[in-house]
Design a protein around this motif. Structure first.
Motif, PDB file in Angstrom:
ATOM      1  N   UNK A  52       0.826  -1.215   0.000  1.00  0.00           N
ATOM      2  CA  UNK A  52       0.000   0.000   0.000  1.00  0.00           C
ATOM      3  C   UNK A  52       0.859   1.263   0.000  1.00  0.00           C
ATOM      4  N   UNK A  53       1.940   1.249   0.760  1.00  0.00           N
ATOM      5  CA  UNK A  53       2.826   2.414   0.797  1.00  0.00           C
ATOM      6  C   UNK A  53       3.489   2.634  -0.563  1.00  0.00           C
ATOM      7  N   UNK A  54       3.956   1.572  -1.163  1.00  0.00           N
ATOM      8  CA  UNK A  54       4.577   1.666  -2.490  1.00  0.00           C
ATOM      9  C   UNK A  54       3.568   2.227  -3.504  1.00  0.00           C
ATOM     10  N   UNK A  55       2.378   1.652  -3.522  1.00  0.00           N
ATOM     11  CA  UNK A  55       1.360   2.103  -4.471  1.00  0.00           C
ATOM     12  C   UNK A  55       0.973   3.560  -4.220  1.00  0.00           C
ATOM     13  N   UNK A  56       0.901   3.963  -2.970  1.00  0.00           N
ATOM     14  CA  UNK A  56       0.550   5.354  -2.652  1.00  0.00           C
ATOM     15  C   UNK A  56       1.615   6.321  -3.144  1.00  0.00           C
ATOM     16  N   UNK A  57       2.882   5.929  -3.046  1.00  0.00           N
ATOM     17  CA  UNK A  57       3.964   6.787  -3.544  1.00  0.00           C
ATOM     18  C   UNK A  57       3.860   6.941  -5.054  1.00  0.00           C
ATOM     19  N   UNK A  58       3.552   5.852  -5.746  1.00  0.00           N
ATOM     20  CA  UNK A  58       3.491   5.891  -7.213  1.00  0.00           C
ATOM     21  C   UNK A  58       2.191   6.471  -7.757  1.00  0.00           C
ATOM     22  N   UNK A  59       1.075   6.263  -7.026  1.00  0.00           N
ATOM     23  CA  UNK A  59      -0.233   6.620  -7.584  1.00  0.00           C
ATOM     24  C   UNK A  59      -0.984   7.682  -6.801  1.00  0.00           C
ATOM     25  N   UNK A  60      -0.590   7.925  -5.583  1.00  0.00           N
ATOM     26  CA  UNK A  60      -1.366   8.783  -4.701  1.00  0.00           C
ATOM     27  C   UNK A  60      -2.330   7.937  -3.892  1.00  0.00           C
ATOM     28  N   UNK A  61      -2.718   8.439  -2.757  1.00  0.00           N
ATOM     29  CA  UNK A  61      -3.560   7.683  -1.830  1.00  0.00           C
ATOM     30  C   UNK A  61      -4.906   7.288  -2.416  1.00  0.00           C
ATOM     31  N   UNK A  62      -5.501   8.165  -3.214  1.00  0.00           N
ATOM     32  CA  UNK A  62      -6.847   7.900  -3.734  1.00  0.00           C
ATOM     33  C   UNK A  62      -6.911   6.670  -4.631  1.00  0.00           C
ATOM     34  N   UNK A  63      -5.900   6.447  -5.443  1.00  0.00           N
ATOM     35  CA  UNK A  63      -5.924   5.346  -6.408  1.00  0.00           C
ATOM     36  C   UNK A  63      -5.206   4.093  -5.917  1.00  0.00           C
ATOM     37  N   UNK A  64      -4.316   4.247  -4.954  1.00  0.00           N
ATOM     38  CA  UNK A  64      -3.501   3.122  -4.499  1.00  0.00           C
ATOM     39  C   UNK A  64      -4.332   1.978  -3.936  1.00  0.00           C
ATOM     40  N   UNK A  65      -5.309   2.285  -3.111  1.00  0.00           N
ATOM     41  CA  UNK A  65      -6.104   1.246  -2.469  1.00  0.00           C
ATOM     42  C   UNK A  65      -6.807   0.337  -3.457  1.00  0.00           C
ATOM     43  N   UNK A  66      -7.388   0.909  -4.496  1.00  0.00           N
ATOM     44  CA  UNK A  66      -8.095   0.103  -5.495  1.00  0.00           C
ATOM     45  C   UNK A  66      -7.137  -0.828  -6.237  1.00  0.00           C
ATOM     46  N   UNK A  94       5.788  -8.811  -8.529  1.00  0.00           N
ATOM     47  CA  UNK A  94       5.694  -8.564  -9.968  1.00  0.00           C
ATOM     48  C   UNK A  94       4.274  -8.176 -10.347  1.00  0.00           C
ATOM     49  N   UNK A  95       3.284  -8.876  -9.790  1.00  0.00           N
ATOM     50  CA  UNK A  95       1.884  -8.519 -10.053  1.00  0.00           C
ATOM     51  C   UNK A  95       1.592  -7.088  -9.609  1.00  0.00           C
ATOM     52  N   UNK A  96       2.055  -6.737  -8.417  1.00  0.00           N
ATOM     53  CA  UNK A  96       1.819  -5.388  -7.902  1.00  0.00           C
ATOM     54  C   UNK A  96       2.515  -4.338  -8.761  1.00  0.00           C
ATOM     55  N   UNK A  97       3.791  -4.550  -9.036  1.00  0.00           N
ATOM     56  CA  UNK A  97       4.554  -3.571  -9.803  1.00  0.00           C
ATOM     57  C   UNK A  97       3.943  -3.351 -11.190  1.00  0.00           C
ATOM     58  N   UNK A  98       3.547  -4.440 -11.836  1.00  0.00           N
ATOM     59  CA  UNK A  98       2.904  -4.313 -13.161  1.00  0.00           C
ATOM     60  C   UNK A  98       1.592  -3.540 -13.069  1.00  0.00           C
ATOM     61  N   UNK A  99       0.787  -3.859 -12.052  1.00  0.00           N
ATOM     62  CA  UNK A  99      -0.505  -3.179 -11.902  1.00  0.00           C
ATOM     63  C   UNK A  99      -0.315  -1.691 -11.638  1.00  0.00           C
ATOM     64  N   UNK A 100       0.627  -1.356 -10.789  1.00  0.00           N
ATOM     65  CA  UNK A 100       0.895   0.052 -10.483  1.00  0.00           C
ATOM     66  C   UNK A 100       1.424   0.756 -11.722  1.00  0.00           C
TER      67      UNK A 100
END
Length: 168
Positions: A52-66, A94-100
């Motif tokens: 979640x922290x990685x995704x929030x850094x790359x996408x912002x909090x609003x989109x990371x959770x989804x 790998x799944x997470x990184x690709x999705x982000x």
């Protein structure tokens, strides 16, 4: 040293009387499903915060959770296949990184010039703030392999390595 949780449940040889058919066999299947669920739950508990922290850094909090929730669903549906990976944590990463990376919410970044694993290593250490061992575990890598990847971006001062992209 923190080792990556493989998601595998230790398997002991069953007693001969437990290998029959009927109720005992059905109970065994239920036990296996329960063990798989327990393993998935433990895996998610171990890695959810870093994901979640990685995704929030790359996408912002609003989109990371989804995005992270969609990846967890994908992991749940493909759990058996993930366990066949040499590193289940690496397969999940790998799944997470690709999705982000594929998310339309991801803004362009100077990190896009780096190979994705190197950019991910940098983000986990510098933006998320994970220690090297924990970042390596999240990416499903051995600590030495993670350090090598990370040093390709940010070499150790005085190491004789060529300067990295993000030297301080």
């Amino acid at each position: 040293m923190i080792t990556a949780f493989s998601g595998r449940v230790p398997h002991a040889s069953p007693a001969p009387e437990a290998c029959g058919t009927g109720a005992a066999a059905r109970t065994g299947r239920k036990d296996v499903r329960a063990a798989e669920q327990t393993a998935r739950t433990a895996f998610k508990a171990r890695f959810d915060s870093a994901y979640r922290q990685y995704a929030a850094v790359r996408l912002g909090d609003d989109d990371a959770g989804d995005v992270v929730e969609a990846v967890w669903k994908q992991i749940e549906l493909g759990w058996a296949g993930l366990l066949r990976c040499p590193s289940p944590a690496g397969g999940a990463w790998t799944l997470l990184s690709r999705a982000v990376h594929a998310s339309p919410a991801r803004p362009p970044s100077p990190l896009d010039k780096l190979p994705r694993p190197a950019a991910d290593a940098f983000l986990l250490r510098h933006c998320v703030g994970l220690e090297a061992d924990r970042a390596a575990e999240a990416m499903g890598m051995e600590p030495a392999a993670f350090e090598s990847l990370y040093r390709s971006v940010v070499p150790r001062p005085g190491s004789g390595n060529p300067p990295g992209i993000f030297d301080r």
